[in-house]
Design a protein around this motif. Structure first.
Motif, PDB file in Angstrom:
ATOM      1  N   MET A   1       0.842  -1.199   0.000  1.00 16.07           N
ATOM      2  CA  MET A   1       0.000   0.000   0.000  1.00 16.07           C
ATOM      3  C   MET A   1       0.869   1.237   0.000  1.00 16.07           C
ATOM      4  SD  MET A   1      -2.839   1.170   2.834  1.00 16.07           S
ATOM      5  CE  MET A   1      -1.562   1.423   4.089  1.00 16.07           C
ATOM      6  N   LYS A   2       0.521   2.195  -0.881  1.00 19.92           N
ATOM      7  CA  LYS A   2       1.240   3.465  -0.887  1.00 19.92           C
ATOM      8  C   LYS A   2       0.230   4.597  -1.001  1.00 19.92           C
ATOM      9  CE  LYS A   2       1.891   3.794  -5.895  1.00 19.92           C
ATOM     10  NZ  LYS A   2       2.852   4.015  -6.981  1.00 19.92           N
ATOM     11  N   ASN A   3       0.665   5.775  -0.602  1.00 18.44           N
ATOM     12  CA  ASN A   3      -0.212   6.923  -0.727  1.00 18.44           C
ATOM     13  C   ASN A   3      -0.363   7.302  -2.198  1.00 18.44           C
ATOM     14  OD1 ASN A   3      -0.064   6.804   2.009  1.00 18.44           O
ATOM     15  ND2 ASN A   3       0.358   8.973   2.306  1.00 18.44           N
ATOM     16  N   LEU A   4      -1.595   7.557  -2.640  1.00 18.12           N
ATOM     17  CA  LEU A   4      -1.858   7.928  -4.020  1.00 18.12           C
ATOM     18  C   LEU A   4      -1.960   9.435  -4.142  1.00 18.12           C
ATOM     19  CD1 LEU A   4      -4.603   5.310  -4.946  1.00 18.12           C
ATOM     20  CD2 LEU A   4      -2.149   5.173  -5.388  1.00 18.12           C
ATOM     21  N   ASP A   5      -1.366   9.985  -5.194  1.00 18.70           N
ATOM     22  CA  ASP A   5      -1.407  11.409  -5.444  1.00 18.70           C
ATOM     23  C   ASP A   5      -2.467  11.742  -6.486  1.00 18.70           C
ATOM     24  OD1 ASP A   5       0.688  12.038  -3.683  1.00 18.70           O
ATOM     25  OD2 ASP A   5       2.205  11.611  -5.205  1.00 18.70           O
ATOM     26  N   LEU A   6      -2.727  13.030  -6.642  1.00 16.47           N
ATOM     27  CA  LEU A   6      -3.523  13.518  -7.760  1.00 16.47           C
ATOM     28  C   LEU A   6      -2.654  13.493  -9.011  1.00 16.47           C
ATOM     29  CD1 LEU A   6      -4.924  16.706  -5.965  1.00 16.47           C
ATOM     30  CD2 LEU A   6      -5.864  14.388  -5.907  1.00 16.47           C
ATOM     31  N   TYR A   7      -3.275  13.526 -10.185  1.00 21.64           N
ATOM     32  CA  TYR A   7      -2.512  13.570 -11.427  1.00 21.64           C
ATOM     33  C   TYR A   7      -2.963  14.796 -12.206  1.00 21.64           C
ATOM     34  CZ  TYR A   7      -0.269  12.086 -15.757  1.00 21.64           C
ATOM     35  OH  TYR A   7       0.531  12.021 -16.876  1.00 21.64           O
ATOM     36  N   ILE A   8      -2.122  15.837 -12.168  1.00 19.82           N
ATOM     37  CA  ILE A   8      -2.473  17.117 -12.769  1.00 19.82           C
ATOM     38  C   ILE A   8      -1.318  17.610 -13.630  1.00 19.82           C
ATOM     39  CG2 ILE A   8      -3.108  19.530 -12.309  1.00 19.82           C
ATOM     40  CD1 ILE A   8      -4.285  18.636  -9.649  1.00 19.82           C
ATOM     41  N   ASP A   9      -1.634  17.938 -14.880  1.00 24.35           N
ATOM     42  CA  ASP A   9      -0.644  18.497 -15.816  1.00 24.35           C
ATOM     43  C   ASP A   9       0.578  17.592 -15.964  1.00 24.35           C
ATOM     44  OD1 ASP A   9       0.026  20.349 -17.682  1.00 24.35           O
ATOM     45  OD2 ASP A   9       0.818  21.831 -16.284  1.00 24.35           O
ATOM     46  N   GLY A  10       0.336  16.288 -16.019  1.00 22.04           N
ATOM     47  CA  GLY A  10       1.410  15.335 -16.239  1.00 22.04           C
ATOM     48  C   GLY A  10       2.246  15.023 -15.024  1.00 22.04           C
ATOM     49  N   LYS A  11       1.812  15.464 -13.848  1.00 21.29           N
ATOM     50  CA  LYS A  11       2.606  15.246 -12.632  1.00 21.29           C
ATOM     51  C   LYS A  11       1.742  14.628 -11.531  1.00 21.29           C
ATOM     52  CE  LYS A  11       5.382  19.390 -13.585  1.00 21.29           C
ATOM     53  NZ  LYS A  11       4.581  19.786 -14.771  1.00 21.29           N
ATOM     54  N   HIS A  12       2.356  13.782 -10.727  1.00 24.89           N
ATOM     55  CA  HIS A  12       1.714  13.241  -9.529  1.00 24.89           C
ATOM     56  C   HIS A  12       1.984  14.214  -8.386  1.00 24.89           C
ATOM     57  CE1 HIS A  12       0.728   9.317 -11.251  1.00 24.89           C
ATOM     58  NE2 HIS A  12       1.885   9.388 -11.876  1.00 24.89           N
ATOM     59  N   VAL A  13       0.913  14.755  -7.810  1.00 29.53           N
ATOM     60  CA  VAL A  13       1.066  15.766  -6.761  1.00 29.53           C
ATOM     61  C   VAL A  13       0.146  15.444  -5.591  1.00 29.53           C
ATOM     62  CG1 VAL A  13       1.747  17.598  -8.360  1.00 29.53           C
ATOM     63  CG2 VAL A  13      -0.669  17.252  -7.849  1.00 29.53           C
ATOM     64  N   ALA A  14       0.581  15.815  -4.398  1.00 27.42           N
ATOM     65  CA  ALA A  14      -0.265  15.673  -3.218  1.00 27.42           C
ATOM     66  C   ALA A  14      -1.357  16.731  -3.247  1.00 27.42           C
ATOM     67  CB  ALA A  14       0.581  15.821  -1.947  1.00 27.42           C
ATOM     68  N   ALA A  15      -2.418  16.506  -2.496  1.00 28.84           N
ATOM     69  CA  ALA A  15      -3.442  17.535  -2.363  1.00 28.84           C
ATOM     70  C   ALA A  15      -2.814  18.797  -1.777  1.00 28.84           C
ATOM     71  CB  ALA A  15      -4.573  17.035  -1.473  1.00 28.84           C
ATOM     72  N   SER A  16      -3.331  19.949  -2.160  1.00 26.65           N
ATOM     73  CA  SER A  16      -2.719  21.213  -1.753  1.00 26.65           C
ATOM     74  C   SER A  16      -2.691  21.385  -0.243  1.00 26.65           C
ATOM     75  CB  SER A  16      -3.470  22.386  -2.388  1.00 26.65           C
ATOM     76  OG  SER A  16      -4.850  22.339  -2.068  1.00 26.65           O
ATOM     77  N   ASN A  17      -3.640  20.758   0.447  1.00 23.07           N
ATOM     78  CA  ASN A  17      -3.644  20.835   1.913  1.00 23.07           C
ATOM     79  C   ASN A  17      -3.144  19.542   2.561  1.00 23.07           C
ATOM     80  OD1 ASN A  17      -5.723  19.158   1.258  1.00 23.07           O
ATOM     81  ND2 ASN A  17      -7.338  20.345   2.261  1.00 23.07           N
ATOM     82  N   ASN A  18      -2.545  18.672   1.732  1.00 20.36           N
ATOM     83  CA  ASN A  18      -2.002  17.378   2.175  1.00 20.36           C
ATOM     84  C   ASN A  18      -3.060  16.460   2.790  1.00 20.36           C
ATOM     85  OD1 ASN A  18       0.772  17.768   1.455  1.00 20.36           O
ATOM     86  ND2 ASN A  18       0.943  19.195   3.171  1.00 20.36           N
ATOM     87  N   ALA A  19      -4.320  16.693   2.487  1.00 17.06           N
ATOM     88  CA  ALA A  19      -5.398  15.852   3.015  1.00 17.06           C
ATOM     89  C   ALA A  19      -5.436  14.505   2.289  1.00 17.06           C
ATOM     90  CB  ALA A  19      -6.739  16.557   2.861  1.00 17.06           C
ATOM     91  N   THR A  20      -5.837  13.470   3.000  1.00 18.34           N
ATOM     92  CA  THR A  20      -5.974  12.131   2.429  1.00 18.34           C
ATOM     93  C   THR A  20      -7.264  11.482   2.932  1.00 18.34           C
ATOM     94  OG1 THR A  20      -4.740  11.082   4.237  1.00 18.34           O
ATOM     95  CG2 THR A  20      -3.463  11.793   2.296  1.00 18.34           C
ATOM     96  N   PHE A  21      -7.625  10.370   2.316  1.00 23.36           N
ATOM     97  CA  PHE A  21      -8.739   9.551   2.822  1.00 23.36           C
ATOM     98  C   PHE A  21      -8.368   8.089   2.607  1.00 23.36           C
ATOM     99  CE2 PHE A  21      -9.616   9.942  -1.641  1.00 23.36           C
ATOM    100  CZ  PHE A  21     -10.279   8.793  -2.011  1.00 23.36           C
ATOM    101  N   GLU A  22      -9.055   7.207   3.325  1.00 21.95           N
ATOM    102  CA  GLU A  22      -8.732   5.783   3.282  1.00 21.95           C
ATOM    103  C   GLU A  22      -9.827   4.984   2.596  1.00 21.95           C
ATOM    104  OE1 GLU A  22      -8.097   4.407   7.232  1.00 21.95           O
ATOM    105  OE2 GLU A  22      -6.275   5.584   7.553  1.00 21.95           O
ATOM    106  N   ARG A  23      -9.410   3.928   1.913  1.00 23.50           N
ATOM    107  CA  ARG A  23     -10.349   2.930   1.411  1.00 23.50           C
ATOM    108  C   ARG A  23     -10.031   1.618   2.109  1.00 23.50           C
ATOM    109  NH1 ARG A  23     -15.045   1.066   0.651  1.00 23.50           N
ATOM    110  NH2 ARG A  23     -15.171  -0.717  -0.745  1.00 23.50           N
ATOM    111  N   LYS A  24     -11.065   1.007   2.703  1.00 30.96           N
ATOM    112  CA  LYS A  24     -10.875  -0.221   3.461  1.00 30.96           C
ATOM    113  C   LYS A  24     -11.395  -1.422   2.680  1.00 30.96           C
ATOM    114  CE  LYS A  24     -11.361   2.193   7.898  1.00 30.96           C
ATOM    115  NZ  LYS A  24      -9.945   2.093   8.265  1.00 30.96           N
ATOM    116  N   ASN A  25     -10.792  -2.574   2.889  1.00 33.45           N
ATOM    117  CA  ASN A  25     -11.250  -3.805   2.261  1.00 33.45           C
ATOM    118  C   ASN A  25     -12.638  -4.155   2.789  1.00 33.45           C
ATOM    119  OD1 ASN A  25     -11.414  -7.026   2.586  1.00 33.45           O
ATOM    120  ND2 ASN A  25     -10.276  -6.516   0.745  1.00 33.45           N
ATOM    121  N   PRO A  26     -13.603  -4.468   1.908  1.00 32.98           N
ATOM    122  CA  PRO A  26     -14.967  -4.716   2.372  1.00 32.98           C
ATOM    123  C   PRO A  26     -15.130  -5.975   3.217  1.00 32.98           C
ATOM    124  CG  PRO A  26     -14.766  -5.181   0.023  1.00 32.98           C
ATOM    125  CD  PRO A  26     -13.504  -4.522   0.446  1.00 32.98           C
ATOM    126  N   VAL A  27     -14.209  -6.932   3.084  1.00 26.89           N
ATOM    127  CA  VAL A  27     -14.320  -8.186   3.840  1.00 26.89           C
ATOM    128  C   VAL A  27     -13.655  -8.062   5.203  1.00 26.89           C
ATOM    129  CG1 VAL A  27     -13.830 -10.662   3.860  1.00 26.89           C
ATOM    130  CG2 VAL A  27     -14.389  -9.516   1.696  1.00 26.89           C
TER     131      VAL A  27
END
Length: 482
Positions: A1-27
């Motif tokens: 598992m790694k942190n996913l960035d946004l993809y804007i103008d050909g670059k992978h970038v963090a959110a401007s406020n460095n905010a994140t959210f989680e997705r959990k396995n349903p099982v």
């Protein structure tokens, strides 16, 4: 598992406020993905990047665009193992469903590549002497694409492939339930060689979606919107698009009926119903939700179908030992259990079923009637209603007794009779002697009524993502009344 960035103008970038959210396995409930949670500023940056890239991309030749899309198709196929893993962890999908997603999505990119030389105009006879009139299709501009989680590769690629082929630039808002899966397809398409800014993607925390979507639809640079998802959300998208006078392609919910006439091939119908109702745990917009049996074929079909349903058990998709996997989350499973319990309490006959948590075996309910919730509500799960009809006219009435109108099917050995019934069903799609779940990249795909409007697929998609313009060339000779 790694942190996913946004993809804007050909670059992978963090959110401007460095905010994140989680997705959990349903099982298991464990965190399987941490993704950047875009802000309104990030969304604006993505649209701005697409707008800057549009002039050059819209003038890029069809051969160059075709090559990039073909390379993207190969890149996507090469990421199949990663996608299988991501879909299993994020949405509980089986390996078979994930690999089918990659195959069909790759075909969609190939089909889109072929469209680059099919964007045609025509010469129109003009009443003005010395004038040549032309109908010309041109790229529209920035396209906002929104795809759901249930067939994330197919529907994700579908949301961006034709817009790109037509010379538009794209901002994709990925699903909060499968951000890693959608990130993988964005990476694969970008690796086809797209210039910076042509394809952008933002991920978002679930609670931020309404504000982000509204801001992007309102952005003057966005000229087209496509959304695949629930009718509830689709109505909101359609209203917002209408408020800003922007065309939207909406592919929404379904309650697909399968009508079995008295002379139906029962074995073929059982096979089609088993696939159509339970593939991907019934979490497909085209899923067979209602099997409408006419007259004496009902008992014969139910006896054979009951054996099929009993074999379709569910399990953790990571173990790979069961034909069905997990539902997307516990709330979906609880809602489906409520629908089943409501039907049984009101007199429906339960055929097979069982399971716990998000792992639900295939379920069928016989003798479903209009007073049961399952008669009208889209289940979006591994449950199908069997409804008895006394005549063909009654079967057609039942089929049309729904707010939805996406896919449908008719089974009969009399093809002309089946064709007559198919024409009477209010749906965008109808298959004779085939399952309601059927998709091909070159076909016109979309629904009527509360299932949305507009068509993905083949040349029909070109009309959705281009502007039709009238251009004349005149010889300058005055022909004016004043």
């Amino acid at each position: 598992m790694k942190n996913l960035d946004l993809y804007i103008d050909g670059k992978h970038v963090a959110a401007s406020n460095n905010a994140t959210f989680e997705r959990k396995n349903p099982v298991t409930g464990e965190t399987v993905t941490i993704a950047a949670a875009a802000s309104l500023d990030d969304a604006a940056k993505a649209v701005d990047a697409a707008a800057r890239a549009f002039p050059a991309w819209s003038e890029t030749g069809p051969a160059e665009r075709r090559k990039m899309l073909l390379d993207a198709a190969a890149s996507l196929t090469g990421r199949a193992d990663d996608i299988v893993k991501a879909m299993g962890e994020e949405i509980g999908a089986t390996e078979g469903w994930a690999r089918f997603n990659v195959m069909l999505a790759s075909n969609m990119l190939i089909e889109a590549a072929s469209l680059t030389t099919q964007i045609k105009g025509e010469i129109i006879p003009s009443n003005r002497p010395g004038s040549m009139a032309m109908a010309v299709r041109q790229p529209a501009g920035v396209v906002l694409a929104m795809a759901p989680w249930n067939a994330p590769v197919i529907l994700g690629i579908r949301s961006i492939a034709t817009p790109l082929a037509c010379g538009n630039t794209v901002v994709m808002k990925t699903s909060e339930l499968c951000p890693r899966t959608h990130a993988l397809i964005i990476e694969a398409v970008a690796q086809g060689g797209l210039p910076d800014g042509v394809l952008n993607a933002i991920s978002n925390a679930p609670e931020d979606a309404p504000a982000l979507v509204e801001a992007m639809i309102a952005n003057p640079a966005v000229r087209r919107i496509n959304f695949t998802g629930s009718t509830r959300v689709g109505k909101v998208i359609g209203e917002l698009a209408g408020r800003h006078l922007k065309p939207a392609l909406l592919e929404l919910g379904g309650k697909a009926p399968m009508i079995l006439l008295e002379d139906a091939d029962v074995d073929a119908a059982v096979a089609a119903a088993g696939f159509g109702a339970y593939m991907n745990q019934g979490q497909i917009c085209m899923s067979t939700e209602r099997i409408i049996v006419v007259g004496s074929v009902g008992d014969t079909f139910v006896e054979a179908f009951s054996k099929k349903v009993a074999q379709l058990t569910a399990g953790d998709p990571r173990e790979g030992s069961s034909p069905l996997g997990s539902l997307v989350n516990l709330s979906a499973a609880e809602r489906i259990r409520d629908l089943i319990e409501d039907g049984v309490a009101k007199g429906a006959k339960l055929i097979a079923g069982g399971g716990k948590g998000t792992i639900l075996n295939a379920v069928a309910l016989d003798y479903v009637t209009p007073d049961m919730r399952l008669y009208t509500e889209e289940s979006f799960g591994p449950v199908v209603s069997i409804i008895r009809a006394g005549s063909v006219d009654e079967a057609v009435r039942i089929a049309n007794d729904s707010e939805f109108g996406l896919s449908s099917a008719v089974f009969s050995k009399d093809i002309m009779r089946a064709m007559s019934v198919a024409k009477r069903i209010e749906s965008g799609i109808c298959h004779i002697n085939g399952p309601t779940v059927h998709d091909e990249a070159q076909m016109p795909f979309g629904g009527v009524k509360a299932s949305g409007y507009g068509r993905f697929g083949g040349n029909w998609g070109i009309a959705e993502f281009t502007e039709l313009r009238w251009i004349t060339i005149q010889d300058g000779t005055p022909h004016y009344p004043i």
